[in-house]
Design a protein around this motif. Structure first.
Motif, PDB file in Angstrom:
ATOM      1  N   THR A   3       0.857  -1.187   0.000  1.00  0.00           N
ATOM      2  CA  THR A   3       0.000   0.000   0.000  1.00  0.00           C
ATOM      3  C   THR A   3       0.892   1.235   0.000  1.00  0.00           C
ATOM      4  O   THR A   3       2.006   1.199   0.520  1.00  0.00           O
ATOM      5  CB  THR A   3      -0.921   0.034   1.229  1.00  0.00           C
ATOM      6  N   THR A   4       0.414   2.296  -0.575  1.00  0.00           N
ATOM      7  CA  THR A   4       1.248   3.483  -0.765  1.00  0.00           C
ATOM      8  C   THR A   4       0.449   4.753  -0.501  1.00  0.00           C
ATOM      9  O   THR A   4      -0.603   4.957  -1.102  1.00  0.00           O
ATOM     10  CB  THR A   4       1.783   3.533  -2.212  1.00  0.00           C
ATOM     11  N   LEU A   5       0.970   5.579   0.381  1.00  0.00           N
ATOM     12  CA  LEU A   5       0.433   6.928   0.525  1.00  0.00           C
ATOM     13  C   LEU A   5       1.273   7.830  -0.375  1.00  0.00           C
ATOM     14  O   LEU A   5       2.486   7.654  -0.492  1.00  0.00           O
ATOM     15  CB  LEU A   5       0.543   7.380   1.987  1.00  0.00           C
ATOM     16  N   CYS A   6       0.614   8.736  -1.024  1.00  0.00           N
ATOM     17  CA  CYS A   6       1.225   9.708  -1.953  1.00  0.00           C
ATOM     18  C   CYS A   6       2.595  10.195  -1.468  1.00  0.00           C
ATOM     19  O   CYS A   6       2.705  10.831  -0.420  1.00  0.00           O
ATOM     20  CB  CYS A   6       0.280  10.890  -2.051  1.00  0.00           C
ATOM     21  N   PRO A   7       3.668   9.954  -2.214  1.00  0.00           N
ATOM     22  CA  PRO A   7       4.960  10.513  -1.819  1.00  0.00           C
ATOM     23  C   PRO A   7       5.013  12.021  -2.042  1.00  0.00           C
ATOM     24  O   PRO A   7       4.518  12.516  -3.059  1.00  0.00           O
ATOM     25  CB  PRO A   7       5.964   9.802  -2.745  1.00  0.00           C
ATOM     26  N   GLY A   8       5.585  12.742  -1.088  1.00  0.00           N
ATOM     27  CA  GLY A   8       5.727  14.195  -1.208  1.00  0.00           C
ATOM     28  C   GLY A   8       7.169  14.626  -1.054  1.00  0.00           C
ATOM     29  O   GLY A   8       8.092  13.833  -1.200  1.00  0.00           O
ATOM     30  N   GLY A   9       7.354  15.897  -0.749  1.00  0.00           N
ATOM     31  CA  GLY A   9       8.707  16.448  -0.612  1.00  0.00           C
ATOM     32  C   GLY A   9       9.167  17.065  -1.924  1.00  0.00           C
ATOM     33  O   GLY A   9       8.744  16.670  -3.008  1.00  0.00           O
ATOM     34  N   LYS A  10      10.092  18.010  -1.829  1.00  0.00           N
ATOM     35  CA  LYS A  10      10.440  18.801  -3.010  1.00  0.00           C
ATOM     36  C   LYS A  10      11.166  18.016  -4.088  1.00  0.00           C
ATOM     37  O   LYS A  10      11.036  18.340  -5.269  1.00  0.00           O
ATOM     38  CB  LYS A  10      11.262  20.022  -2.604  1.00  0.00           C
ATOM     39  N   GLU A  11      11.916  16.992  -3.702  1.00  0.00           N
ATOM     40  CA  GLU A  11      12.627  16.217  -4.726  1.00  0.00           C
ATOM     41  C   GLU A  11      11.633  15.400  -5.556  1.00  0.00           C
ATOM     42  O   GLU A  11      11.755  15.314  -6.781  1.00  0.00           O
ATOM     43  CB  GLU A  11      13.669  15.311  -4.076  1.00  0.00           C
ATOM     44  N   ARG A  12      10.622  14.840  -4.893  1.00  0.00           N
ATOM     45  CA  ARG A  12       9.571  14.143  -5.645  1.00  0.00           C
ATOM     46  C   ARG A  12       8.887  15.114  -6.607  1.00  0.00           C
ATOM     47  O   ARG A  12       8.639  14.774  -7.767  1.00  0.00           O
ATOM     48  CB  ARG A  12       8.550  13.553  -4.663  1.00  0.00           C
ATOM     49  N   MET A  13       8.566  16.294  -6.106  1.00  0.00           N
ATOM     50  CA  MET A  13       7.876  17.257  -6.956  1.00  0.00           C
ATOM     51  C   MET A  13       8.764  17.667  -8.134  1.00  0.00           C
ATOM     52  O   MET A  13       8.312  17.784  -9.267  1.00  0.00           O
ATOM     53  CB  MET A  13       7.469  18.488  -6.141  1.00  0.00           C
ATOM     54  N   ARG A  14      10.064  17.876  -7.849  1.00  0.00           N
ATOM     55  CA  ARG A  14      10.988  18.237  -8.927  1.00  0.00           C
ATOM     56  C   ARG A  14      10.989  17.183 -10.029  1.00  0.00           C
ATOM     57  O   ARG A  14      10.958  17.501 -11.225  1.00  0.00           O
ATOM     58  CB  ARG A  14      12.411  18.370  -8.369  1.00  0.00           C
ATOM     59  N   ARG A  15      11.007  15.929  -9.637  1.00  0.00           N
ATOM     60  CA  ARG A  15      11.040  14.852 -10.618  1.00  0.00           C
ATOM     61  C   ARG A  15       9.749  14.794 -11.440  1.00  0.00           C
ATOM     62  O   ARG A  15       9.776  14.571 -12.650  1.00  0.00           O
ATOM     63  CB  ARG A  15      11.257  13.511  -9.919  1.00  0.00           C
ATOM     64  N   LEU A  16       8.621  14.995 -10.759  1.00  0.00           N
ATOM     65  CA  LEU A  16       7.356  14.928 -11.496  1.00  0.00           C
ATOM     66  C   LEU A  16       7.248  16.106 -12.460  1.00  0.00           C
ATOM     67  O   LEU A  16       6.764  15.958 -13.588  1.00  0.00           O
ATOM     68  CB  LEU A  16       6.184  14.900 -10.511  1.00  0.00           C
ATOM     69  N   ILE A  17       7.711  17.268 -12.029  1.00  0.00           N
ATOM     70  CA  ILE A  17       7.730  18.420 -12.931  1.00  0.00           C
ATOM     71  C   ILE A  17       8.606  18.122 -14.144  1.00  0.00           C
ATOM     72  O   ILE A  17       8.256  18.457 -15.278  1.00  0.00           O
ATOM     73  CB  ILE A  17       8.212  19.688 -12.175  1.00  0.00           C
ATOM     74  N   GLU A  18       9.734  17.471 -13.907  1.00  0.00           N
ATOM     75  CA  GLU A  18      10.611  17.066 -15.009  1.00  0.00           C
ATOM     76  C   GLU A  18       9.893  16.150 -16.000  1.00  0.00           C
ATOM     77  O   GLU A  18      10.096  16.253 -17.201  1.00  0.00           O
ATOM     78  CB  GLU A  18      11.815  16.290 -14.454  1.00  0.00           C
ATOM     79  N   VAL A  19       9.116  15.215 -15.455  1.00  0.00           N
ATOM     80  CA  VAL A  19       8.389  14.294 -16.344  1.00  0.00           C
ATOM     81  C   VAL A  19       7.420  15.083 -17.216  1.00  0.00           C
ATOM     82  O   VAL A  19       7.314  14.859 -18.430  1.00  0.00           O
ATOM     83  CB  VAL A  19       7.638  13.221 -15.523  1.00  0.00           C
ATOM     84  N   VAL A  20       6.739  16.051 -16.603  1.00  0.00           N
ATOM     85  CA  VAL A  20       5.806  16.874 -17.379  1.00  0.00           C
ATOM     86  C   VAL A  20       6.576  17.706 -18.407  1.00  0.00           C
ATOM     87  O   VAL A  20       6.230  17.746 -19.591  1.00  0.00           O
ATOM     88  CB  VAL A  20       4.985  17.794 -16.451  1.00  0.00           C
ATOM     89  N   ALA A  21       7.648  18.335 -17.952  1.00  0.00           N
ATOM     90  CA  ALA A  21       8.401  19.227 -18.841  1.00  0.00           C
ATOM     91  C   ALA A  21       9.013  18.476 -20.012  1.00  0.00           C
ATOM     92  O   ALA A  21       9.147  19.012 -21.110  1.00  0.00           O
ATOM     93  CB  ALA A  21       9.494  19.946 -18.051  1.00  0.00           C
ATOM     94  N   SER A  22       9.370  17.208 -19.780  1.00  0.00           N
ATOM     95  CA  SER A  22       9.982  16.418 -20.846  1.00  0.00           C
ATOM     96  C   SER A  22       8.958  15.964 -21.877  1.00  0.00           C
ATOM     97  O   SER A  22       9.331  15.411 -22.906  1.00  0.00           O
ATOM     98  CB  SER A  22      10.649  15.182 -20.246  1.00  0.00           C
ATOM     99  N   GLY A  23       7.672  16.179 -21.577  1.00  0.00           N
ATOM    100  CA  GLY A  23       6.635  15.769 -22.508  1.00  0.00           C
ATOM    101  C   GLY A  23       6.337  14.285 -22.482  1.00  0.00           C
ATOM    102  O   GLY A  23       5.583  13.788 -23.309  1.00  0.00           O
ATOM    103  N   ARG A  24       6.905  13.559 -21.507  1.00  0.00           N
ATOM    104  CA  ARG A  24       6.687  12.111 -21.492  1.00  0.00           C
ATOM    105  C   ARG A  24       5.254  11.750 -21.122  1.00  0.00           C
ATOM    106  O   ARG A  24       4.774  10.682 -21.499  1.00  0.00           O
ATOM    107  CB  ARG A  24       7.665  11.425 -20.514  1.00  0.00           C
ATOM    108  N   VAL A  25       4.610  12.585 -20.346  1.00  0.00           N
ATOM    109  CA  VAL A  25       3.226  12.322 -19.942  1.00  0.00           C
ATOM    110  C   VAL A  25       2.458  13.641 -20.053  1.00  0.00           C
ATOM    111  O   VAL A  25       2.957  14.670 -19.614  1.00  0.00           O
ATOM    112  CB  VAL A  25       3.173  11.811 -18.481  1.00  0.00           C
ATOM    113  N   ASP A  26       1.304  13.580 -20.635  1.00  0.00           N
ATOM    114  CA  ASP A  26       0.479  14.776 -20.778  1.00  0.00           C
ATOM    115  C   ASP A  26      -0.841  14.571 -20.035  1.00  0.00           C
ATOM    116  O   ASP A  26      -1.716  13.859 -20.502  1.00  0.00           O
ATOM    117  CB  ASP A  26       0.205  15.051 -22.256  1.00  0.00           C
TER     118      ASP A  26
END
Lengths: 357, 357, 357, 357
Positions: D299-322
């Motif tokens: 089971t997993t509760l949503c991971p947070g923290g700025k490094e997680r957010m940085r990585r997810l922003i990177e995924v969006v910025a890279s266009g890999r997921v829309d």
């Protein structure tokens, strides 16, 4: 005794097509009639005498074929099936296999481990650049090819794709990582595709050949770096705003790429090495943070076995990766000497050749 | 302004006791009154000018003490508590910390990572060989010591034990593994204890000093090898019937031990490197199986942070490991220059010294 | 045709000693002459009709014996060697085996996976409570026993030790963890030993039988809890100052222990389940933090294969764990019906019995 | 005292926009001026009184905004920066944070762990459906948004994307895996995208709403199953030729999906549970292979923290997921009660709403 044609290592700089007997089938073996195979960079090392094999050995380790005959103890397959086997053919029953280290299979050795012991085709037993090949431990190694896929579509599975992907897998890429791949030959290109499959957001390919840089983009590189257009480390640091890479993949086997891989890593990063080296390596003190940077160096021999092959075939069948552009040239087995000449000299933009008996 | 005594790096070969102001306490800090500390091999590198630090810096990174004053924003601790802090003091809020790489904490840097950035005491901020030390990011770094344990019993937790155990942990030892530890100084001895704690069945310690070999046995080595009594690789291969080691731990920081570690590994094994190197390293081609042996090299900087300290204190409190024999000599802070003289020259069988202000 | 004695499942509540033919040896098999074997709790389930097996099947899955005859394709062993085989005998060549899931070996099935497919002895093929047993896929499953160890010393390796240790291994215990083991039968006791081998600092054993609590202490429990002396959760929370366990190991197969395991976990902890359940399980909403507590539930079938057996034998040979006290009673094969009577009714403080043909 | 508008939980079925004071900024805090936020399914549970929060609490945990004011001890950010913070805001300095379990951050509790303790916004402190929100432990939680990305493009990062991806990550998907995602709401759709990012070759989405099935295909599902068009297990087994799934992801929080997830797994597979359950769960004996199938439930509760957010922003910025198609409706904060009405009743094909103050 029936004969077949086979590409045989005769001596340094001579791999020639010869007639050899079609091998006998032991209880655990399968005899494949090869329908398509290819030449690997390692075969060129053999040709040049840089990697020693026995004279008279049939070369090649990337088979696509049809089961001609099954050993008496083989279950779960049937003659006439179209299959592949991996370049590495683990026995399944060695200690190495039974603890998750199948590529270092040492079946028959005292302890069950042997360095690159899982690489048998064209190394310690006759290989695939022939009309027929004997697959050892067939139950552990044959994987059926679905009718929907052509020979060429699965031709990269036995080695190139398995190795390149493993570089990404063992680098332990996380979603959002920046991955740099050094050298964009067939394995480096598969590492690019693998890095993308594992969730890297930035994949930076480093090479200088325009066609390779273009193929890297096609296979998923978000950025490419021409190492002749300026210091590659500076270019990568600029692309990553000074952060460096989470994972670097070395796909050439040279000091320069190994060292650049170490230097480009952020603290805590992983250098995943795929290359076959031909001399000692140097770890510069600064690039290694004197041993205190939590850096890791992992090396990987191509994973084999039928489950690996099944998964790679699935990746191809799902359309997630299209490696057909890697096959740039086609030859008949009769012309394999010409194929070696082209491939060994990297003429005409060759990436991989398809050889059909 | 109140003054305290502190061991200060003045210049190469001179660490002297001086008077310095007791530091002011920022909102996230804690001021500890040191009750016991020690000298590390790294401090000797500083003394000899082999590792550069600022002139006037207080040296030392292994504190046991009592909280004298807490910063205004610190919660969860109280003044008067007896605590330790790790040699590495991660901020908790850097990108490195938030992705499991806290030792490379780069809080305040652009990307949040910096090589050995988590090592602050006696490196980038004043250290612990003093009457008082300021602990940064106190909420992330202080760990209470139970009354049942003496200062000396927890004195190894901040660095020696955390580092040595981490060598075993990052080596990914499995139950039944054979582990070889090269060099049996304090960190190597803790790596022996750590290897045992992770379930190795054979732990082979390599050194030549009889007291160290004896201590290794006491801490869990099943075998010891005196490298002056014959080629150590041959001895290890004989002990393992030719199989080699699953994991090798390097605890010295030299080419010879690094290389021996690589050579002693079975295919697929891991070299876990703990040493601080002072020159480039060489990877011999054969020891590396040309990059095809599935060997891994991992490096580890001492893990810190209060949860790590809590766990190590638990290990001591449970009686599973007894590191008291490592403290061979005791000095008052006033006599720290003599302690350095003894320790730096490895006189009188010294392992670790306890320094009490 | 030569005959042998074998303990055969006839019908519910009847396992009897009968004469059966000594089996023929196929090319991949080995015929063992059993020298010592034992009865497992699972065999009692079979006896009581709670776990279905074919009528006429020989029961038992824990063999120590001597190789009487090897199949024609078997290499690496010799007749006359003393060996063990695991309770689970993976083929080595199934898809499950080739992706690290050997206990679920489904060799011969369409996809190569089958739930508990690796458990063959006394389940899908004739077992070990007999004068002889046929080991399938011998090359993957036989492991030599050194002369220095008695049969009884390695008798726990095939099942009890492998299972109990795996509960600790799959719980991913870290150095300094608190581990609670629920139920201290033979498997729970081995889980205690395994938790200690993986570096737990507190190992809390839960049971009510004084002899079992005493054995738990002997095998490494730092604390024991008698669940009849008060609410076990309250006792554990008191022992851990309210923190709970990092890892809980369930070793009985009941709702009560499964649920207590979940409840005792800190957020982010792991419940490692070893028990064989006989009815649906309930996950209470609160114990599961509504699915938001980052809790994990892992289940493990006894790992087998010769490399696992080799490692367990190493652990015994190294003296790290002494399981001889688990063998409380000894019977001749001729008297196995009495052994079942004693063991099934847990008379006379029985833990494990040794059966010798 | 300056005032702001905030959506406040008043009582069951009443979340209303009220005036509240703009909060004071403590030394470790940051005050964000919200520019875009959204409503989560969990907020609907709060609205309906199914998840208890204090009366008067501001609801919402998905902030995009501009730093209005920084606490006195905050370094590394500047006022005026556009940032996000995760739904989960770990302190960085708790024991949970320091051992890789940041979502269960229990800073301030005795042991440093608390179930879902990292979820603070709109749960234990005022949330984001307001003109301003106070971010605790700002240094651990703020992540800059590049100018190239719109608010809506990063609006899924704080919760939906982090949770859905974590379901895939914790399922330990391997290249070539078959993954089934049960329920295709926003989190299930992100799990589909995450499964694809981790290298699954087949991703099967299960739902019945045509728009959701279509979105699943758009985000990377290779197959979709309408559970009202026939037994979903039969459909999945047909799609996988009887093999079942390597990983199942539960994204609803119901017995039916939890149980189907368990049943669809091959032996050795992993059920990765993301749903918030509202009653006890049942594990059917057969679906669990009586505890012997090597199945795992994570089971997993949503991971947070700025490094997680940085990585997810990177995924969006890279266009890999829309994920822009997930934002189906837009409201002003003034109209948030209408937004709740629409979202809670799932009218008009709503997936996620964007709320702008």
């Amino acid at each position: 005794m029936a004969k077949m044609k086979a590409a045989v290592f005769v001596e340094k700089n001579r791999i020639v097509l010869e007639d050899k007997p079609i091998p006998d089938v032991g209880p655990l073996d399968a005899l494949l009639r090869i329908t398509t195979t290819t030449i690997c960079g390692t075969d060129v090392h053999i040709l040049k005498g840089e990697y020693p094999v026995a004279r008279g050995l049939t070369v090649g380790h990337e088979p696509v074929g049809v089961i001609e005959k099954l050993g008496s103890a083989v279950r779960g397959f049937s003659e006439g099936q179209r299959v592949i086997a991996g370049a590495i053919t683990p026995s399944g029953h060695s200690n190495a296999c039974l603890c998750g280290c199948a590529a270092q299979d040492g079946a028959g050795t005292r302890h069950g481990f042997a360095a690159i012991g899982g690489w048998k085709f064209g190394n310690t037993i006759d290989g695939c650049q022939a009309e027929y090949v004997l697959v050892p431990d067939a139950m552990a190694n044959l994987s059926a090819v679905p009718d929907s896929l052509s020979d060429e579509e699965v031709l990269m599975c036995p080695d190139i794709m398995s190795t390149g992907f493993a570089g990404a897998e063992n680098g332990q890429i996380q979603i959002g990582d920046t991955v740099v791949v050094f050298a964009l030959g067939p394995i480096g290109l598969c590492a690019v595709a693998g890095a993308r499959l594992r969730g890297a957001s930035r994949v930076i390919g480093v090479d200088t050949v325009p066609e390779r840089l273009a193929l890297a983009r096609q296979l998923g590189a978000s950025h490419v770096v021409d190492f002749q257009a300026g210091d590659p480390l500076e270019q990568i640091m600029a692309l990553t705003e000074g952060r460096g890479a989470d994972v670097a993949i070395e796909a050439l086997g040279r000091q320069a790429t190994f060292e650049a891989g170490l230097r480009v890593l952020r603290p805590g990063g992983t250098l995943s090495s795929l290359g076959v080296y031909s001399s000692d390596l140097r770890i510069p003190l600064d690039a290694f943070a004197a041993g205190l940077g939590d850096k890791r160096i992992v090396t990987t021999l191509c994973p084999g076995g039928k489950e690996r092959m099944r998964r790679l075939i699935e990746v191809v069948a799902s359309g997630r990766v299209d490696l057909k552009p890697l096959v740039t040239h086609r030859f008949r087995l009769d012309d394999i000497e010409q194929a070696y000449e082209l491939f060994a000299n990297q003429r005409d933009g060759v990436m991989k050749v398809a050889i059909t008996p």
